[in-house]
Structure formats: C-alpha cells, structure tokens
Design a protein around this motif. Structure first.
Motif, PDB file in Angstrom:
ATOM      1  N   ALA A  47       0.838  -1.198   0.000  1.00 12.47           N
ATOM      2  CA  ALA A  47       0.000   0.000   0.000  1.00 12.47           C
ATOM      3  C   ALA A  47       0.875   1.250   0.000  1.00 12.47           C
ATOM      4  N   TYR A  48       0.496   2.234  -0.816  1.00 16.09           N
ATOM      5  CA  TYR A  48       1.235   3.482  -0.951  1.00 16.09           C
ATOM      6  C   TYR A  48       0.291   4.637  -0.627  1.00 16.09           C
ATOM      7  N   SER A  49       0.772   5.606   0.124  1.00 17.89           N
ATOM      8  CA  SER A  49      -0.034   6.768   0.478  1.00 17.89           C
ATOM      9  C   SER A  49       0.483   7.990  -0.274  1.00 17.89           C
ATOM     10  N   ILE A  50      -0.329   8.533  -1.190  1.00 21.53           N
ATOM     11  CA  ILE A  50       0.040   9.727  -1.950  1.00 21.53           C
ATOM     12  C   ILE A  50      -1.149  10.678  -1.914  1.00 21.53           C
ATOM     13  N   VAL A  51      -0.924  11.871  -1.397  1.00 17.30           N
ATOM     14  CA  VAL A  51      -2.009  12.814  -1.120  1.00 17.30           C
ATOM     15  C   VAL A  51      -2.651  13.345  -2.393  1.00 17.30           C
ATOM     16  N   ASP A  52      -1.860  13.817  -3.312  1.00 15.57           N
ATOM     17  CA  ASP A  52      -2.356  14.441  -4.543  1.00 15.57           C
ATOM     18  C   ASP A  52      -2.870  13.351  -5.489  1.00 15.57           C
ATOM     19  N   GLU A  53      -4.178  13.317  -5.704  1.00 22.37           N
ATOM     20  CA  GLU A  53      -4.755  12.234  -6.511  1.00 22.37           C
ATOM     21  C   GLU A  53      -4.244  12.239  -7.948  1.00 22.37           C
ATOM     22  N   ARG A  54      -4.033  13.429  -8.517  1.00 19.82           N
ATOM     23  CA  ARG A  54      -3.525  13.464  -9.896  1.00 19.82           C
ATOM     24  C   ARG A  54      -2.150  12.825  -9.973  1.00 19.82           C
ATOM     25  N   SER A  55      -1.283  13.186  -9.044  1.00 20.89           N
ATOM     26  CA  SER A  55       0.052  12.601  -8.996  1.00 20.89           C
ATOM     27  C   SER A  55      -0.024  11.117  -8.655  1.00 20.89           C
ATOM     28  N   ALA A  56      -0.908  10.745  -7.732  1.00 16.83           N
ATOM     29  CA  ALA A  56      -1.051   9.343  -7.321  1.00 16.83           C
ATOM     30  C   ALA A  56      -1.409   8.458  -8.511  1.00 16.83           C
ATOM     31  N   ALA A  57      -2.300   8.960  -9.376  1.00 13.78           N
ATOM     32  CA  ALA A  57      -2.739   8.161 -10.522  1.00 13.78           C
ATOM     33  C   ALA A  57      -1.604   7.949 -11.515  1.00 13.78           C
ATOM     34  N   PHE A  58      -0.813   8.970 -11.769  1.00 12.97           N
ATOM     35  CA  PHE A  58       0.325   8.807 -12.680  1.00 12.97           C
ATOM     36  C   PHE A  58       1.418   7.946 -12.052  1.00 12.97           C
ATOM     37  N   PHE A  59       1.589   8.045 -10.739  1.00 17.12           N
ATOM     38  CA  PHE A  59       2.532   7.170 -10.039  1.00 17.12           C
ATOM     39  C   PHE A  59       2.124   5.706 -10.241  1.00 17.12           C
ATOM     40  N   ALA A  60       0.836   5.425 -10.079  1.00 20.89           N
ATOM     41  CA  ALA A  60       0.325   4.062 -10.296  1.00 20.89           C
ATOM     42  C   ALA A  60       0.512   3.647 -11.747  1.00 20.89           C
ATOM     43  N   LEU A  61       0.304   4.583 -12.668  1.00 27.39           N
ATOM     44  CA  LEU A  61       0.491   4.284 -14.085  1.00 27.39           C
ATOM     45  C   LEU A  61       1.939   3.888 -14.373  1.00 27.39           C
ATOM     46  N   GLY A  62       2.886   4.584 -13.755  1.00 28.27           N
ATOM     47  CA  GLY A  62       4.298   4.237 -13.936  1.00 28.27           C
ATOM     48  C   GLY A  62       4.618   2.854 -13.418  1.00 28.27           C
ATOM     49  N   MET A  63       4.026   2.480 -12.274  1.00 30.94           N
ATOM     50  CA  MET A  63       4.244   1.134 -11.736  1.00 30.94           C
ATOM     51  C   MET A  63       3.638   0.077 -12.660  1.00 30.94           C
ATOM     52  N   ALA A  64       2.422   0.328 -13.130  1.00 29.30           N
ATOM     53  CA  ALA A  64       1.773  -0.637 -14.024  1.00 29.30           C
ATOM     54  C   ALA A  64       2.532  -0.756 -15.343  1.00 29.30           C
ATOM     55  N   GLN A  65       3.070   0.338 -15.818  1.00 25.90           N
ATOM     56  CA  GLN A  65       3.883   0.343 -17.043  1.00 25.90           C
ATOM     57  C   GLN A  65       5.076  -0.603 -16.914  1.00 25.90           C
ATOM     58  N   GLN A  66       5.747  -0.573 -15.783  1.00 28.19           N
ATOM     59  CA  GLN A  66       6.943  -1.391 -15.590  1.00 28.19           C
ATOM     60  C   GLN A  66       6.608  -2.854 -15.333  1.00 28.19           C
ATOM     61  N   GLN A  67       5.495  -3.124 -14.658  1.00 34.09           N
ATOM     62  CA  GLN A  67       5.160  -4.494 -14.282  1.00 34.09           C
ATOM     63  C   GLN A  67       4.255  -5.197 -15.289  1.00 34.09           C
ATOM     64  N   ALA A  68       3.633  -4.396 -16.180  1.00 31.75           N
ATOM     65  CA  ALA A  68       2.678  -4.941 -17.154  1.00 31.75           C
ATOM     66  C   ALA A  68       1.573  -5.736 -16.463  1.00 31.75           C
ATOM     67  N   LYS A  69       1.086  -5.211 -15.349  1.00 37.23           N
ATOM     68  CA  LYS A  69      -0.060  -5.810 -14.659  1.00 37.23           C
ATOM     69  C   LYS A  69      -0.799  -4.702 -13.914  1.00 37.23           C
ATOM     70  N   PRO A  70      -2.069  -4.930 -13.546  1.00 38.05           N
ATOM     71  CA  PRO A  70      -2.864  -3.844 -12.955  1.00 38.05           C
ATOM     72  C   PRO A  70      -2.334  -3.358 -11.614  1.00 38.05           C
ATOM     73  N   VAL A  71      -2.463  -2.056 -11.420  1.00 36.25           N
ATOM     74  CA  VAL A  71      -2.236  -1.406 -10.133  1.00 36.25           C
ATOM     75  C   VAL A  71      -3.541  -0.713  -9.768  1.00 36.25           C
ATOM     76  N   ALA A  72      -3.933  -0.793  -8.496  1.00 36.69           N
ATOM     77  CA  ALA A  72      -5.206  -0.217  -8.055  1.00 36.69           C
ATOM     78  C   ALA A  72      -5.004   1.161  -7.440  1.00 36.69           C
ATOM     79  N   LEU A  73      -6.012   2.013  -7.613  1.00 38.33           N
ATOM     80  CA  LEU A  73      -6.063   3.345  -7.011  1.00 38.33           C
ATOM     81  C   LEU A  73      -7.295   3.418  -6.130  1.00 38.33           C
ATOM     82  N   VAL A  74      -7.151   3.998  -4.955  1.00 38.02           N
ATOM     83  CA  VAL A  74      -8.282   4.117  -4.029  1.00 38.02           C
ATOM     84  C   VAL A  74      -8.398   5.565  -3.572  1.00 38.02           C
ATOM     85  N   CYS A  75      -9.604   6.134  -3.715  1.00 34.19           N
ATOM     86  CA  CYS A  75      -9.801   7.515  -3.267  1.00 34.19           C
ATOM     87  C   CYS A  75     -11.162   7.663  -2.612  1.00 34.19           C
ATOM     88  N   THR A  76     -11.363   8.809  -1.989  1.00 39.58           N
ATOM     89  CA  THR A  76     -12.620   9.135  -1.341  1.00 39.58           C
ATOM     90  C   THR A  76     -13.605   9.669  -2.364  1.00 39.58           C
TER      91      THR A  76
END
Length: 578
Positions: A47-76
């Motif tokens: 689990a990763y905690s990133i406050v800025d949702e816009r940045s959090a989504a691109f951070f997840a995109l970068g992880m998914a790009q490298q792993q070639a598998k889904p990464v989940a995003l959770v927000c309020t």
C-alpha cells in the motif's frame, strides 16, 4: 490484522488479490476508510499513500507500465476521483491497466447537498474500458427479516459479478477500469478476519491465434510486394522476438522505421525517421523522392507514433495496403487502414515468416538505408560544431548516457529531441504518448523508478517539471533516481511551430516565459541539486551526474538559451542533406 467489517470492502480486496493485484495507491479520505483499512492491513498488499490524486494516478500508471499488470487506485468521494482523469485518459490510450476504486455516498445521498458528493457513476465514460457501479450493502444483516436478508444476498452477488468483470477487463484488455463503491456509515468498524467468500470469475488470458488459411492471401500479397514499410510506434522492451526482427531486417524489400519509444534494435532499422524525411521536403524534386519512399504495404505495430513528418508523408503518399497488428485495437492514423490482425506481433510474424518469401530484385531497403547512413555522417558533423542549445545538451546526454538504464522522457520538445539520436539497445525508453500531455510525466517516472529493475533517469523540460512538482511529494523515490531538467525559461516547443511566434502576446500566453528554478523544490524534497549554466564544463558535469551515486535522489538543472533553439533545429534539418 484489522480489517473493515463491511463485507463489500472485504470482497473488493479479496477479488483484487485473487487477480494478482499486489500494489494499491491510496489517497487520504474518510468515505474510502473501509477500503483503506482493509488494503493497507492485508499482508499481501503493498500500500502506498500519496495525497495528490492526480500525482497518485500517474505514479500508479508508472508502476503498471513497468510491471505490465494492474495497479489499483483508491480515493474518497467527491472531486478526488476527477483528479485521476488525466492518468485514466493516458492509460486508456497507452493500454496500461489501472483499477480505479472510488468510494461514494449511497444513491439517495446524491444531489441533496451532502458534502464531497458528485455524480460519480460512469464519470470516466469516454475513456474507460468498464465501469462497475456497485450497490450499497447493509453493513449488518442481523435482526433483519428474511426478505431483506435475501435481497441483501442478491445485491452482494450482483456486486461480486461486477467487480470480477471490471478486474478481468483490466487484465484481458490492458487498460483502465472503474469500480464505484457506495458505503453507508459507520465506516470505521473493524474485524480481525476476512469473513466473505466472493465468487471468483477467472479472466481469459490465452493469446489469440491466427488461422493459416486466413493469412494465405495476405502472405501472397506480402511476398510479391517489393516496397514494404514496417513502422513501429510505442512498444515495450523485449516484447517482440528477435528472430522475427532479424527476418524482417534480412528482407531487401522491407524497410523498418522505429522511434526511441519503439525499443526495437537492429543495425538495418532506421531509428531516426525525421532525419531521413525532413531533407526530402526541401529538395526541388521532392515529389519524386517521396514516390520512391512510398510503400506498397504499410505494416504498423505498437502504439502511437511521435513523428509528424511520417504521418504527413503516409497520409499524402498512401500505400496500397495498410495492415495493423495488435490484439486489441487498430487506429486509422494514415486514413488507409484496410486490415486489422487481432493478434500479438509475435503470433502474426511467426505465421507470416512460415508462409512468405523474399521477392527478387528488391532494392527498397538498401537504397533508403544508404540514404540514412549519409544523413548520419552529416548529423555527426553538425552536432560537433553546434552552438550551445537544447539540441547540444541532448547530444552530450546521448553521448554519455549509461547502458543498463530505464530512460523516462517528458513530452513536447524533450521527446522530439530524443527522436534525433540513437540510444543504446540496453536502454529501455518510455514516454506518456497516449495523450502526449506534460501533466504527469514526473509522477509516472517516479512510479516507474520505484518498480524498475534498473536505475531510472528522467529527462524533462522546465514547464513539465514545474507543472508536476507534486510528483516529488511522496516517500517512494529510489535513491538511484535521477532527474535532468532542461530549463529554457518557457515552452520552447511553441517557437518551433509554424506561425506561433507571430501570435500577439506569444511570450506570455504560449511560450509562458518565467524565471523559476528547481533548486528550492529539490531542497524541500531532500533531493541533491546540481546546476549547469553554459557549455563550459557541461560534458564533464553530465558524465559525473549520470555515473556517480550520492546515496540519494538527485536533480541536475541545465539552463539553456531561450530564443535560439528553434533556429538551431531548423538549421539541423537544412544541413543534413547527403
């Protein structure tokens, strides 16, 4: 372990884990507490905690790009999930699997004035592969009559089906999906075990095949054609088997064009498309030259192509046939697409190789490869005598860039400069070319660096860097991560565009000139800061920055002239005639 007592939250977490999701990026909020508690406390979840949702989504995109598998995003609930949208659009067009899980109010609370409440159902409808709009479940069925218990059971099964369909779509089709989850209060009740057993529907992961008979007519057309152009766009490293690339390279009737983001390498491939095409535009008999280059068959592989020049050429000098190879989609970029083979490039090339043969007396490849080699000689001469500029900085970066690296590039002028240089085959190159925006380049690079098996260097322009400076506001930046900011005090790419400089208030509203530096941003985020002004000592600075480790992330800001870069680039294309 402590988990949310809400069954719906437990089902989502269990099904994510069953599909192989191990990374979840969470932004703070209250309505998403049941998901946050359960994901962050589960032993198999990172689990990763990133406050800025816009940045959090691109951070997840970068992880998914490298792993070639889904990464989940959770927000309020509320505007939080809207801040995911730029990364969702990028994932949609770049075929990167993201799973957005947004908490919501129950349906009867929407549009009555409750805080942090918007219409969240289908909010990404134009850029999503699947939207699962779940139904609210009662947190506790004790004391309820049998009819209500049965209704609650039916709702649970419907929700489980929707969760499965969403997750399977992300896996099967490589793209973003959205699961919208309404929760009743209380949100913070806990249990020490996961009590649900949701239905699991397995994704279909078998690779599509192609029928030999259905390919026969096309292989005959291929074998007879003496001018075949293979154009490769964005492509994952090591995704196409080298045997098939060698087979294409040995065919005298096949010319292969790649870009830096194609991540394909062969000595007979032409890697710098604009360097070959731009001089043809300036020849007196340019039409004759372009007709020599015009292919009979255009075979396209991979994602988006950066070069505007190749797009303009193929739209005007169209091939007789355009075939695209992709298991998911085909874009009619050149307005002449007539066949989409819905299989992977490896499946298609394997079958084509078995059926096709090399035509006799073809000279297409040799002629244009010899032209490209002449351009290379002029390229080297020009670069050696070039004055200090953005282009000169890229010359030194390319000259000294180490092998065994991941290179992340921002958009606009940075990715276009990169197209003029040939990088080592041992460098894996990435750029957000789905929507080609500058908005999340740094966040993507940080997420990718966190998961990459090799050290990561990110090269960016000043506007892109400042726009996404919140990318550095997280605790997951590797110590070997390097950022190079080329600061020419504005959006220099607009100076290159025809007619842009004649626009009233060009400096303020298009180029957006500024006097900012990255020094204090780096200091705030505990990133080692280095700067370079002028060409003197530049080569040595670049070598040391790229090769020496400081035990912490570091940033090199290179200041370049603001107003001369466009003229140097124009001179480059005028000078590289053979």
């Amino acid at each position: 372990m402590q988990y949310s007592s809400i069954p719906l939250a437990q089902s989502i977490v269990k099904l994510c884990i069953s599909k192989g999701i191990t990374d979840v990026v969470i932004s703070p909020g209250s309505r998403n507490a049941p998901l946050t508690i359960t994901f962050s406390n589960h032993p198999t979840i990172n689990a990763y905690s990133i406050v800025d949702e816009r940045s959090a989504a691109f951070f997840a995109l970068g992880m998914a790009q490298q792993q070639a598998k889904p990464v989940a995003l959770v927000c309020t609930s509320g505007s939080a999930l809207l801040n995911y949208y730029p990364a969702i659009a990028e994932a949609y067009y770049s075929d990167i699997p993201l799973v957005v899980i947004s908490a919501d109010r129950p349906a009867e609370r929407i549009d009555i004035g409750d805080g942090q409440t918007i219409r969240q159902k289908n909010v990404y409808q134009n850029h999503i592969l699947y939207s699962a709009n779940l139904y609210s479940e009662l947190a506790d069925s004790l004391g309820l009559d049998e009819k209500i218990k049965q209704k609650s059971f039916e709702v649970s099964k419907l929700n489980e089906r929707e969760i499965n369909l969403a997750l399977n779509t992300a896996i099967e089709k490589n793209g973003p999906v959205h699961i919208n989850v309404p929760f009743y209060e209380p949100l913070y009740n806990l249990t020490d075990r996961l009590e649900v057993s949701p239905i699991e529907i397995k994704p279909i992961t078998e690779e599509k095949e192609i029928n030999d008979a259905s390919l026969k007519a096309y292989s005959e057309i291929w074998s007879k054609a003496k001018r075949k152009l293979v154009l490769v766009g964005v492509n994952q490293p090591d995704s196409i088997i080298q045997e098939y690339l060698d087979w294409l390279a040995e065919d005298p009737s096949v010319l292969v064009f790649t870009e830096t983001t194609s991540n394909l390498h062969h000595s007979d491939f032409i890697t710098r498309i604009d360097k070959l095409i731009a001089p043809l535009e300036q020849k007196e008999n340019s039409d004759e030259w372009f007709k020599k280059l015009q292919p009979d068959i255009l075979l396209t592989i991979g994602g988006h192509v950066i070069s505007k020049k190749i797009k303009a050429f193929l739209r005007k000098y169209q091939p007789k046939h355009h075939w695209h190879i992709d298991a998911k989609k085909a874009l009619n970029t050149y307005f002449c697409l007539d066949r989409h083979f819905e299989v992977s490039p490896n499946v298609f090339l394997n079958k084509l190789k078995q059926q096709a043969f090399y035509p006799k007396n073809a000279v297409y490849k040799d002629f244009w490869c010899s032209q490209a080699q002449e351009r290379d000689k002029h390229h080297d001469k020009f670069m050696e005598s070039l004055a200090y500029s953005d282009l000169k900085v890229f010359y030194y970066l390319n000259k000294h860039f180490p092998a065994q690296q991941v290179l992340q590039l921002s958009n606009s002028s940075i990715i276009r400069y990169a197209q003029l240089f040939k990088f080592s085959p041992e460098v894996a190159i990435y750029c957000n070319r789905g929507t080609s925006g500058i908005d999340g380049s740094t966040s993507t690079a940080v997420g990718a660096a966190h998961k990459a098996s090799l050290p990561t260097t990110f090269i960016t322009g000043d506007l892109s860097f400042f726009y996404d400076s919140n990318a550095l506001w997280n605790a997951y930046i590797p110590n070997n991560f390097k950022i190079i900011v080329i600061n020419n005090q504005g959006g220099g790419i607009f100076r290159i565009l025809p007619g842009a400089k004649e626009v009233t208030n060009f400096d303020t509203y298009l180029e957006t000139t500024h006097q900012l530096t990255a020094e204090h941003i780096a200091k705030m985020h505990r990133i080692a800061y280095f700067k370079q002004e002028g060409e003197q000592g530049l080569e040595d600075t670049i070598q040391r920055f790229l090769n020496e480790e400081t035990g912490q992330p570091k940033l090199l800001e290179i200041f370049t002239p603001r107003t001369e870069n466009d003229q140097y680039l124009r001179n480059y294309f005028k000078t590289i005639f053979p």
